[in-house]
Design an enzyme around this catalytic site. Structure first.
Site, PDB file in Angstrom:
ATOM      1  N   LYS A 131     -42.098-115.881  17.064  1.00  0.00           N
ATOM      2  CA  LYS A 131     -42.745-115.720  18.370  1.00  0.00           C
ATOM      3  C   LYS A 131     -41.857-116.278  19.483  1.00  0.00           C
ATOM      4  O   LYS A 131     -41.700-115.648  20.535  1.00  0.00           O
ATOM      5  CB  LYS A 131     -44.118-116.409  18.358  1.00  0.00           C
ATOM      6  CG  LYS A 131     -45.136-115.676  17.480  1.00  0.00           C
ATOM      7  CD  LYS A 131     -46.426-116.460  17.218  1.00  0.00           C
ATOM      8  CE  LYS A 131     -47.307-115.704  16.220  1.00  0.00           C
ATOM      9  NZ  LYS A 131     -48.564-116.383  15.892  1.00  0.00           N
ATOM     10  N   GLN A 175     -51.059-122.123  16.554  1.00  0.00           N
ATOM     11  CA  GLN A 175     -50.892-121.417  15.285  1.00  0.00           C
ATOM     12  C   GLN A 175     -51.917-121.909  14.266  1.00  0.00           C
ATOM     13  O   GLN A 175     -52.116-123.111  14.088  1.00  0.00           O
ATOM     14  CB  GLN A 175     -49.456-121.628  14.760  1.00  0.00           C
ATOM     15  CG  GLN A 175     -49.109-120.805  13.544  1.00  0.00           C
ATOM     16  CD  GLN A 175     -49.079-119.305  13.818  1.00  0.00           C
ATOM     17  OE1 GLN A 175     -48.781-118.861  14.913  1.00  0.00           O
ATOM     18  NE2 GLN A 175     -49.400-118.516  12.813  1.00  0.00           N
ATOM     19  N   ASP A 209     -54.179-115.180  22.169  1.00  0.00           N
ATOM     20  CA  ASP A 209     -54.601-114.748  20.836  1.00  0.00           C
ATOM     21  C   ASP A 209     -55.939-114.010  20.894  1.00  0.00           C
ATOM     22  O   ASP A 209     -56.315-113.337  19.929  1.00  0.00           O
ATOM     23  CB  ASP A 209     -54.771-115.963  19.911  1.00  0.00           C
ATOM     24  CG  ASP A 209     -53.564-116.210  19.025  1.00  0.00           C
ATOM     25  OD1 ASP A 209     -52.870-115.222  18.680  1.00  0.00           O
ATOM     26  OD2 ASP A 209     -53.327-117.373  18.666  1.00  0.00           O
TER      27      ASP A 209
HETATM   28  N1  GUN Z   1     -52.409-117.347  11.890  1.00  0.00           N
HETATM   29  C1  GUN Z   1     -52.430-116.141  11.300  1.00  0.00           C
HETATM   30  N2  GUN Z   1     -52.492-115.154  12.221  1.00  0.00           N
HETATM   31  C2  GUN Z   1     -52.512-115.768  13.416  1.00  0.00           C
HETATM   32  C3  GUN Z   1     -52.556-115.290  14.753  1.00  0.00           C
HETATM   33  O1  GUN Z   1     -52.620-114.085  15.036  1.00  0.00           O
HETATM   34  N3  GUN Z   1     -52.536-116.240  15.709  1.00  0.00           N
HETATM   35  C4  GUN Z   1     -52.502-117.565  15.433  1.00  0.00           C
HETATM   36  N4  GUN Z   1     -52.522-118.418  16.448  1.00  0.00           N
HETATM   37  N5  GUN Z   1     -52.453-118.038  14.213  1.00  0.00           N
HETATM   38  C5  GUN Z   1     -52.456-117.142  13.214  1.00  0.00           C
END
Ligand code: GUN
Length: 296
Positions: free
Chosen positions: A55, A99, A122
């Site tokens: 990311k 995350q 998100d």
């Molecule tokens: N963990 C697994 N998928 C995601 C996601 O799309 N966003 C975040 N923040 N954590 C995750």
């Protein structure tokens, strides 16, 4: 081998990323806007580290300033909430991503509830889930299901009236996916582990999205001939010789002999998720600055 068209997530993600990058370049030029994304990682989960690194790299590639916060696994819940409140108040930060999963002492619901909904790139905050569900303006839509919708639309332009089945009811994928397909006027079924006849629900679907985390659960005989199949699963399974490989929730070999179009794993949904995160960060930044938001 199968006759299905392969839906190339890497290519579609590259196209979206290019558009996001171009929009950011013009926002910088004409509005002195550099979008900022705070990426918060707690602890040492190896998969999470890989996702977060990816990311941050993508931010760099499109012109988003990233603010990485790597916190110790034993951080107190209150200290994490204090960090988030600081990011909410920081004008350089347009998007905040924490995350998941989080260590056991952290209350994930409290964390998500503390993020300013307008910075919640998100799309996990209840306010954004509610906006998506009701059609209220300003929703930030979860990245994985939005990416799935773009993949579906790349093959199926007329979605109205089609039957869509989603296997999995998570807040991150299944439920928002259902809302998105409902907004496209599909007739939507959310199937899950207690569904009476899962195979029959899948077989009825013109659009099938598998998001359950069960390796190769959906086989070819569960698929309607010609259906569009989106595989959200990323499962690491052992293979002979002592190594492992990634497989989806769909048994690709048998499914691709029946489906009309199908995403591979890897190279399908995964790349779209990060591209959609960059898109959401740009959109959030434009809204915060009261600029017209790009159509992406
Ligand atoms: N963990 C697994 N998928 C995601 C996601 O799309 N966003 C975040 N923040 N954590 C995750």
């Amino acid at each position: 081998m199968g006759k299905a068209e392969i839906i190339d997530g890497r290519q579609l993600a590259a196209e979206l990323t290019r558009k996001v990058r171009d929009e950011i370049a013009s926002a910088r030029k004409f509005h002195r806007l550099t979008p900022g994304l705070a990426v918060v990682l707690v602890g040492e989960n190896e998969a999470s580290k890989v996702y977060v690194r990816n990311k941050v790299q993508q931010c760099e590639a499109v012109g988003i300033k990233s603010f990485a916060h790597h916190l110790p696994a034993d951080i107190r819940n209150d200290d994490l909430l204090t960090l988030i409140r600081g990011l909410n108040g920081d004008d350089r930060v347009n998007g905040i991503l924490v995350q998941l999963p989080l260590p056991a002492q952290i209350d994930p619901a409290a964390v998500l509830a503390t993020i300013d909904p307008d910075k919640d790139v998100d799309g996990f905050h209840v306010v954004n889930a509610g906006r998506l569900a009701t059609g209220a303006p300003g929703a930030l839509v979860p990245c994985t299901p939005y990416g799935c919708l773009l993949l579906i639309k790349s093959k199926q332009t007329a979605l109205a009236g089609l039957k869509a089945t989603i296997v999995g009811r998570s807040n991150i994928v299944g439920k928002p996916m259902a809302q998105l397909l409902l907004n496209e006027n599909c007739t939507v079924t959310i199937a899950h582990s207690k569904t009476a006849d899962l195979a029959a629900e899948c077989r009825a679907a013109d659009v099938l999205v598998a998001a359950v985390g069960k390796p190769r659960l959906v086989s070819g005989d569960w698929i309607k001939p010609g259906a569009t199949v989106i595989d959200v699963g990323i499962n690491r399974v052992p293979v002979p010789g002592g190594t492992t490989r990634l497989v989806g929730d769909v048994d690709f070999n048998s499914a691709s002999a029946v489906a009309g179009a199908i995403t591979p794993v890897p190279g399908g949904v995964g790349p779209m998720t990060v591209a959609c995160l960059m898109r959401n960060t740009l959109i959030a930044a434009c809204r915060q600055r009261h600029l017209e938001e790009p159509e992406l």
